[in-house]
Design a protein around this motif. Structure first.
Motif, short mmCIF file in Angstrom:
data_model
loop_
_atom_site.label_atom_id
_atom_site.label_comp_id
_atom_site.label_asym_id
_atom_site.label_seq_id
_atom_site.Cartn_x
_atom_site.Cartn_y
_atom_site.Cartn_z
N VAL A 67 -8.40 6.36 14.98
CA VAL A 67 -9.80 6.70 15.22
C VAL A 67 -10.72 6.17 14.12
N HIS A 68 -10.24 6.24 12.88
CA HIS A 68 -11.08 5.81 11.76
C HIS A 68 -10.72 4.42 11.23
N GLY A 69 -9.70 3.79 11.83
CA GLY A 69 -9.34 2.43 11.45
C GLY A 69 -8.79 2.29 10.04
N VAL A 70 -8.17 3.34 9.52
CA VAL A 70 -7.63 3.32 8.17
C VAL A 70 -6.29 2.59 8.16
N ASP A 71 -6.12 1.69 7.21
CA ASP A 71 -4.82 1.04 6.97
C ASP A 71 -4.33 1.57 5.63
N PHE A 72 -3.43 2.54 5.68
CA PHE A 72 -2.96 3.18 4.46
C PHE A 72 -2.14 2.26 3.57
N GLU A 73 -1.67 1.16 4.12
CA GLU A 73 -0.90 0.19 3.33
C GLU A 73 -1.65 -1.12 3.16
N GLU A 74 -2.96 -1.05 3.18
CA GLU A 74 -3.79 -2.25 3.04
C GLU A 74 -3.40 -3.02 1.77
N GLY A 75 -3.22 -4.32 1.94
CA GLY A 75 -2.86 -5.17 0.81
C GLY A 75 -1.37 -5.30 0.58
N LEU A 76 -0.56 -4.53 1.29
CA LEU A 76 0.89 -4.62 1.13
C LEU A 76 1.46 -5.60 2.14
N GLY A 77 2.47 -6.38 1.70
CA GLY A 77 3.16 -7.28 2.60
C GLY A 77 4.14 -6.52 3.49
N GLY A 78 4.77 -7.24 4.38
CA GLY A 78 5.71 -6.63 5.32
C GLY A 78 6.85 -5.89 4.64
N ARG A 79 7.42 -6.48 3.62
CA ARG A 79 8.54 -5.83 2.90
C ARG A 79 8.06 -4.56 2.20
N GLU A 80 6.89 -4.62 1.57
CA GLU A 80 6.34 -3.44 0.89
C GLU A 80 5.99 -2.35 1.89
N ARG A 81 5.49 -2.72 3.06
CA ARG A 81 5.19 -1.73 4.10
C ARG A 81 6.47 -1.02 4.55
N ALA A 82 7.54 -1.80 4.68
CA ALA A 82 8.83 -1.21 5.05
C ALA A 82 9.33 -0.27 3.95
N GLN A 83 9.16 -0.68 2.70
CA GLN A 83 9.57 0.18 1.58
C GLN A 83 8.72 1.45 1.55
N ALA A 84 7.42 1.33 1.81
CA ALA A 84 6.54 2.50 1.81
C ALA A 84 6.98 3.48 2.90
N TRP A 85 7.33 2.96 4.07
CA TRP A 85 7.79 3.83 5.16
C TRP A 85 9.10 4.51 4.78
#
Length: 192
Positions: A67-85
């Motif tokens: 709804v608010h268009g927030v990307d909580f992992e903005e600036g992170l690459g695919g590998r970092e997004r996977a690590q964050a998850w």
């Protein structure tokens, strides 16, 4: 107006419900205005938007993203997004139950200490888990770590959590950022 319903302060924390605390940090990371209301013990933590109720911190995140268009992992690459998850799941599916448990069995203790060591290693000397900006993994890990280090935490887990100076400094830093008026202070153990 968005209303976050939680249980309020208790047990040495600004919010006794870890899902409500995570939701509040997500709202603050997103920069979305909200007000807070206390449920007491009459219901589950929930986000109320225009008369509709969203239960669960996972739905709060989805709402803010969709709804608010927030990307909580903005600036992170695919590998970092996977690590964050992965960190988010470890915090919620493994450490949160340990933090909320009154009794700590040996296996729980061993696994929790291993998870704490992994978090401390991943954090290193960064202000947040992935560098200079908080992300959803921080919103998941911070409340759990704060609970472990609070008077509400099981004493044996509290001692173990507080033995990781990087995690103590991390919780202190995030507490000052998201709950600046809450009296919180855990001192990192002296280096041996």
């Amino acid at each position: 107006m968005i209303t976050l319903h939680g249980y309020g302060p208790g047990g040495g924390l600004p919010e006794t419900s870890l899902p409500a605390m995570k939701s509040e940090v997500l709202l603050q990371i997103a920069g979305v205005a909200y007000r807070k209301a206390e449920l007491g013990l009459a219901g589950s933590p929930v986000l109320e938007v225009a008369g509709q109720r969203l239960g669960g911190d996972a739905l709060v995140r989805a709402f803010l993203e969709q709804v608010h268009g927030v990307d909580f992992e903005e600036g992170l690459g695919g590998r970092e997004r996977a690590q964050a998850w992965t960190i988010e799941r470890m915090a919620e599916d493994h450490l949160r139950p340990a933090a909320e448990s009154g009794e700590v069995e040996r296996e729980t203790l061993v696994l929790a200490v291993r998870s704490l060591a992994a978090l401390a290693e991943l954090l290193g000397d960064s202000p947040f888990l992935f560098g200079r900006r908080p992300c959803a993994a921080d919103a998941a890990a911070f409340p759990v770590l704060a609970r472990l280090m609070s008077p509400a935490g099981a004493p044996i887990l509290r001692r173990r959590a507080e033995s990781f100076g990087a995690l103590v400094a991390y919780v202190d830093r995030l507490m000052a950022r998201y709950y600046p008026n809450f009296p919180w202070l855990i001192e990192a153990p002296a280096a041996a």
